[in-house]
Scaffold this motif. Structure first.
Motif, PDB file in Angstrom:
ATOM      1  N   ALA A  88       0.832  -1.201   0.000  1.00 42.32           N
ATOM      2  CA  ALA A  88       0.000   0.000   0.000  1.00 42.32           C
ATOM      3  C   ALA A  88       0.868   1.252   0.000  1.00 42.32           C
ATOM      4  CB  ALA A  88      -0.925  -0.017   1.214  1.00 42.32           C
ATOM      5  N   LEU A  89       1.867   1.282   0.886  1.00 41.85           N
ATOM      6  CA  LEU A  89       2.752   2.441   0.965  1.00 41.85           C
ATOM      7  C   LEU A  89       3.502   2.655  -0.341  1.00 41.85           C
ATOM      8  CD1 LEU A  89       3.918   4.674   2.815  1.00 41.85           C
ATOM      9  CD2 LEU A  89       5.734   3.047   3.426  1.00 41.85           C
ATOM     10  N   ASP A  90       4.014   1.595  -0.927  1.00 39.16           N
ATOM     11  CA  ASP A  90       4.794   1.718  -2.155  1.00 39.16           C
ATOM     12  C   ASP A  90       3.923   2.107  -3.343  1.00 39.16           C
ATOM     13  OD1 ASP A  90       7.118   1.129  -0.846  1.00 39.16           O
ATOM     14  OD2 ASP A  90       7.149  -0.988  -1.421  1.00 39.16           O
ATOM     15  N   ASN A  91       2.649   1.673  -3.365  1.00 42.91           N
ATOM     16  CA  ASN A  91       1.746   2.083  -4.441  1.00 42.91           C
ATOM     17  C   ASN A  91       1.574   3.591  -4.447  1.00 42.91           C
ATOM     18  OD1 ASN A  91      -0.007   0.288  -6.364  1.00 42.91           O
ATOM     19  ND2 ASN A  91       0.400  -1.006  -4.559  1.00 42.91           N
ATOM     20  N   ARG A 109       5.716  11.344   2.373  1.00 38.63           N
ATOM     21  CA  ARG A 109       4.475  11.949   1.884  1.00 38.63           C
ATOM     22  C   ARG A 109       3.390  10.897   1.693  1.00 38.63           C
ATOM     23  NH1 ARG A 109       5.948  16.003  -2.973  1.00 38.63           N
ATOM     24  NH2 ARG A 109       3.715  15.686  -3.354  1.00 38.63           N
ATOM     25  N   ALA A 110       3.788   9.710   1.229  1.00 37.70           N
ATOM     26  CA  ALA A 110       2.815   8.632   1.052  1.00 37.70           C
ATOM     27  C   ALA A 110       2.241   8.196   2.393  1.00 37.70           C
ATOM     28  CB  ALA A 110       3.474   7.444   0.349  1.00 37.70           C
ATOM     29  N   ARG A 111       3.108   8.083   3.381  1.00 38.97           N
ATOM     30  CA  ARG A 111       2.658   7.679   4.719  1.00 38.97           C
ATOM     31  C   ARG A 111       1.687   8.711   5.298  1.00 38.97           C
ATOM     32  NH1 ARG A 111       4.922   3.995   8.043  1.00 38.97           N
ATOM     33  NH2 ARG A 111       6.726   3.894   6.625  1.00 38.97           N
ATOM     34  N   ASP A 112       2.016   9.979   5.149  1.00 40.32           N
ATOM     35  CA  ASP A 112       1.142  11.042   5.673  1.00 40.32           C
ATOM     36  C   ASP A 112      -0.228  11.005   5.007  1.00 40.32           C
ATOM     37  OD1 ASP A 112       3.180  11.891   7.313  1.00 40.32           O
ATOM     38  OD2 ASP A 112       3.786  13.576   6.020  1.00 40.32           O
ATOM     39  N   MET A 113      -0.253  10.793   3.688  1.00 43.95           N
ATOM     40  CA  MET A 113      -1.524  10.783   2.983  1.00 43.95           C
ATOM     41  C   MET A 113      -2.367   9.581   3.391  1.00 43.95           C
ATOM     42  SD  MET A 113      -3.541  12.369   0.989  1.00 43.95           S
ATOM     43  CE  MET A 113      -2.455  13.657   0.348  1.00 43.95           C
ATOM     44  N   LEU A 114      -1.742   8.425   3.554  1.00 40.17           N
ATOM     45  CA  LEU A 114      -2.482   7.229   3.974  1.00 40.17           C
ATOM     46  C   LEU A 114      -3.013   7.392   5.392  1.00 40.17           C
ATOM     47  CD1 LEU A 114      -0.187   4.530   2.368  1.00 40.17           C
ATOM     48  CD2 LEU A 114      -2.596   4.906   1.823  1.00 40.17           C
ATOM     49  N   GLU A 115      -2.253   8.033   6.245  1.00 40.71           N
ATOM     50  CA  GLU A 115      -2.737   8.286   7.607  1.00 40.71           C
ATOM     51  C   GLU A 115      -3.922   9.251   7.583  1.00 40.71           C
ATOM     52  OE1 GLU A 115       0.607   9.585   9.870  1.00 40.71           O
ATOM     53  OE2 GLU A 115       1.494   7.571  10.006  1.00 40.71           O
ATOM     54  N   THR A 116      -3.883  10.250   6.698  1.00 44.55           N
ATOM     55  CA  THR A 116      -5.002  11.175   6.547  1.00 44.55           C
ATOM     56  C   THR A 116      -6.269  10.433   6.157  1.00 44.55           C
ATOM     57  OG1 THR A 116      -3.544  12.988   5.907  1.00 44.55           O
ATOM     58  CG2 THR A 116      -5.855  13.176   5.257  1.00 44.55           C
ATOM     59  N   GLN A 137      -9.496   1.165  -1.957  1.00 44.90           N
ATOM     60  CA  GLN A 137      -9.969   2.436  -2.517  1.00 44.90           C
ATOM     61  C   GLN A 137      -9.336   3.623  -1.797  1.00 44.90           C
ATOM     62  OE1 GLN A 137     -11.344   2.039  -5.198  1.00 44.90           O
ATOM     63  NE2 GLN A 137     -12.543   3.821  -5.773  1.00 44.90           N
ATOM     64  N   ARG A 138      -9.078   3.475  -0.505  1.00 45.12           N
ATOM     65  CA  ARG A 138      -8.379   4.533   0.217  1.00 45.12           C
ATOM     66  C   ARG A 138      -6.953   4.695  -0.305  1.00 45.12           C
ATOM     67  NH1 ARG A 138      -9.837   3.317   6.459  1.00 45.12           N
ATOM     68  NH2 ARG A 138     -10.780   1.434   5.607  1.00 45.12           N
ATOM     69  N   VAL A 139      -6.300   3.585  -0.587  1.00 43.01           N
ATOM     70  CA  VAL A 139      -4.951   3.649  -1.157  1.00 43.01           C
ATOM     71  C   VAL A 139      -4.999   4.333  -2.524  1.00 43.01           C
ATOM     72  CG1 VAL A 139      -2.985   2.301  -1.985  1.00 43.01           C
ATOM     73  CG2 VAL A 139      -4.179   1.607   0.114  1.00 43.01           C
ATOM     74  N   ALA A 140      -6.023   4.009  -3.323  1.00 42.15           N
ATOM     75  CA  ALA A 140      -6.146   4.623  -4.648  1.00 42.15           C
ATOM     76  C   ALA A 140      -6.363   6.129  -4.542  1.00 42.15           C
ATOM     77  CB  ALA A 140      -7.288   3.976  -5.417  1.00 42.15           C
ATOM     78  N   LEU A 141      -7.174   6.573  -3.583  1.00 46.70           N
ATOM     79  CA  LEU A 141      -7.386   8.004  -3.404  1.00 46.70           C
ATOM     80  C   LEU A 141      -6.106   8.681  -2.905  1.00 46.70           C
ATOM     81  CD1 LEU A 141      -9.248  10.437  -3.477  1.00 46.70           C
ATOM     82  CD2 LEU A 141     -10.005   9.873  -1.158  1.00 46.70           C
ATOM     83  N   ALA A 142      -5.392   8.020  -1.994  1.00 49.74           N
ATOM     84  CA  ALA A 142      -4.113   8.568  -1.521  1.00 49.74           C
ATOM     85  C   ALA A 142      -3.135   8.715  -2.679  1.00 49.74           C
ATOM     86  CB  ALA A 142      -3.530   7.658  -0.440  1.00 49.74           C
ATOM     87  N   ARG A 143      -3.091   7.726  -3.551  1.00 51.65           N
ATOM     88  CA  ARG A 143      -2.202   7.793  -4.717  1.00 51.65           C
ATOM     89  C   ARG A 143      -2.600   8.962  -5.629  1.00 51.65           C
ATOM     90  NH1 ARG A 143      -2.654   2.718  -8.525  1.00 51.65           N
ATOM     91  NH2 ARG A 143      -4.714   3.684  -8.739  1.00 51.65           N
TER      92      ARG A 143
END
Length: 243
Positions: A88-91, A109-116, A137-143
């Motif tokens: 998830a983080l790497d995506n 930045r990826a970690r911060d967005m996923l935590e958000t 879907q949360r990972v997709a929105l974070a990406r």
């Protein structure tokens, strides 16, 4: 409504698109101001997804004019379309690689967005097959958001989510759009979602899709205006299916 100039991030005039000898979109004219959110509705197969693909450059129009001045247009599909061999983080971090962002910064930045988006820390290292549909879907929105796009193109991104999670993700998206003064085009089948997310709604006819109804509710936010807007959009969608 059409327009050009510094205030507009998107403008289309007489836009037409064919798939082979089958017309998909016909004489579509619309525009999008900077910081504005536009919802696009219409019957299945009327060309809503094709319109997003044209805007982002995945397809080329057969007729008309399309000008997109977004510096970082980003398309999010209904399906997550995550890379199955990446966590998830790497995506999410991978979306920053093409921008030349250093690896450590990408990861942070990826970690911060996923935590958000309320993905638990223990899920960041999981692969897509290990995540629930809502998590994917949360990972997709974070990406989608991690690259800080100024123009988002969203193809029914929350349609497969339960009501509570969809509400939470819409709230995150609204906060992002307001903070970044970003623009968005959202394809949806849900009149309530259209009215809650967008300041303006257009309805396309059945294929070949053309704009047959445009609605900008005023004042927005009240229960009365929401109920009136839903009724008007539902009526427009019924008419569009037979137009």
């Amino acid at each position: 409504m059409t327009g050009t100039g510094a205030d507009f991030v998107l403008s289309a005039e007489g836009l037409g698109f064919d798939r082979g000898d089958r017309p998909i979109l016909d004489s579509v004219s619309l525009c999008l101001r900077r910081g504005e959110v536009l919802a696009v509705m219409g019957p299945s197969g009327c060309g809503k997804s094709s319109l997003l693909a044209l805007i982002v450059g995945l397809l080329q129009p057969n007729r008309g004019m399309l000008q997109c001045d977004g510096q970082r247009p980003t398309l999010m599909f209904q399906e997550p379309r995550l890379l199955p061999w990446r966590t998830a983080l790497d995506n999410v971090a991978f979306a920053l690689k093409g921008d030349g962002v250093p690896a450590e910064t990408r990861s942070g930045r990826a970690r911060d967005m996923l935590e958000t988006l309320a993905l638990a820390p223990e899920d960041l290292g999981k692969f897509p097959r290990q995540l629930s549909g809502g998590m994917r879907q949360r990972v997709a929105l974070a990406r989608t958001l991690v690259g800080r796009p100024d123009l988002l193109l969203l193809d029914e991104p929350f349609a497969a989510l339960d009501m509570g999670l969809a509400k939470d993700m819409r709230a995150v998206l609204r906060e992002y759009l307001e903070r970044q003064n970003a623009s968005a085009v959202i394809v949806t089948h849900d009149p309530r979602e259209a009215l809650q997310m967008a300041g303006r709604v257009v309805v396309l006819s059945k294929a070949p899709g053309r704009v047959v109804f445009e609605f900008a509710p005023e004042p927005a936010g009240s229960r009365a205006s929401l109920g009136d807007g839903i009724g008007r959009l539902e009526a427009a969608l019924i008419e569009a299916g037979t137009a």
